[in-house]
Design an enzyme around this catalytic site. Structure first.
Site: not given
Ligand code: NAD
Length: 262
Positions: A147, A160
């Site tokens: 991130s 985080y």
């Molecule tokens: N959305 C943002 O703004 C953003 C920014 C930077 C980084 N990220 C990172 O991107 C990645 C994906 O996030 P996203 O934004 O797509 O969120 P999201 O909530 O849409 O997807 C995350 C997925 O991870 C799954 N998950 C959570 N805990 C889990 C576990 N213990 N085992 C297996 N699956 C699990 C959830 O069920 C979900 O389907 C994450 O690592 C997040 O930190 C997101």
């Protein structure tokens, strides 16, 4: 599935957090570009429906429930993928949660453990489970979802930030240990429209103001990103097009963190 131009044709991929957001978009894109995809998520029903969507479109995929913060879950997802596809060429350690917004002195200890386990330990355990297969095959690529918050601070999100800073350094460490046969890189998204981001907005006292704050935090593109825009970065790192990249952080912040103002 013949939408793409076969940028990862014939490869076997494992994507965690594939039920939603960035993971779902990556699973779909890798499949479009010719990979067979294991869609792994703690939400097994939704993971299965993403896999079904891929199969309906003519691709190869299966969905599976696994908790990536556990040894059992990560070992099971790796074994199932090898059983289905014969190998694992691409591992996308992507699952993650935001946790809660509190400064350290008020941050609940159980939430600290949960965020670190889901966002950082999962990368260690997922890689540990998959690496023996990659080492045996003598090839593989690992892409970790970091991130922009792995590189700079924001307010009241200590677990985080600590987890993502850890993912960044773990990526570099593994790149050194496993290259040249296995290339390890990470991608660092800025604010992306996903279930995670929507729940953070919904939980805030003033959701409209919070959403505007997100847009304002991105002073160059001035918008929230789409998961597919990050999936293209993962695809690049997964494909041979990125063959000279190891231990790199593909920073996809849309301008977030590019400069401080004034
Ligand atoms: N959305 C943002 O703004 C953003 C920014 C930077 C980084 N990220 C990172 O991107 C990645 C994906 O996030 P996203 O934004 O797509 O969120 P999201 O909530 O849409 O997807 C995350 C997925 O991870 C799954 N998950 C959570 N805990 C889990 C576990 N213990 N085992 C297996 N699956 C699990 C959830 O069920 C979900 O389907 C994450 O690592 C997040 O930190 C997101």
């Amino acid at each position: 599935m013949s939408v793409g131009s076969g940028r990862v044709a014939g490869k076997a991929a494992l994507v965690t957090g594939a039920a939603n957001g960035i993971g779902r978009a990556t699973a779909m894109l890798l499949a479009e570009e010719g990979a067979a995809v294991a869609c792994i998520d703690i939400n097994g029903t939704q993971a299965a429906s993403v896999a079904e969507e891929i199969v309906t479109a003519g691709g190869r995929a299966f969905g599976m429930q696994a908790d990536v913060s556990t040894r059992e879950g990560t070992q099971a997802m790796a074994a199932a993928t090898v059983e289905q596809f014969g190998c694992i060429d691409i591992l996308h350690n992507n699952a993650g949660i935001a946790g809660v917004y509190e400064p350290v002195h008020r941050f609940p200890e159980d939430m600290w453990e949960k965020v670190i386990a889901t966002n950082l330990t999962s990368v260690f355990l997922g890689s540990k489970a998959v690496l023996p297969y990659m080492l045996e095959a003598g090839r593989g690529v690992i892409i970790n979802t970091c991130s922009v918050f792995g590189s700079f601070a924001s307010r009241t999100l200590p677990a985080y930030h600590a987890a993502k800073g850890g993912v960044l350094m773990l990526t570099k460490q593994m790149a050194v240990d496993y290259g040249p046969a296995i290339r390890v890189n990470c991608v660092s998204p800025g604010t992306i429209d996903s279930a995670m981001m929507r729940s953070v907005i919904a939980q805030s006292a003033d959701p409209a103001a919070r959403e505007q704050e997100y847009k304002d935090s991105n002073p160059v593109l001035k918008r929230i990103g789409d998961p597919r825009e990050i999936a293209y970065g993962v695809l690049f790192l997964a494909s041979d097009e990125s063959s000279f990249m190891v231990g790199a952080d593909l920073f996809m912040g849309g301008g977030q963190g590019l400069f401080s103002s004034p």
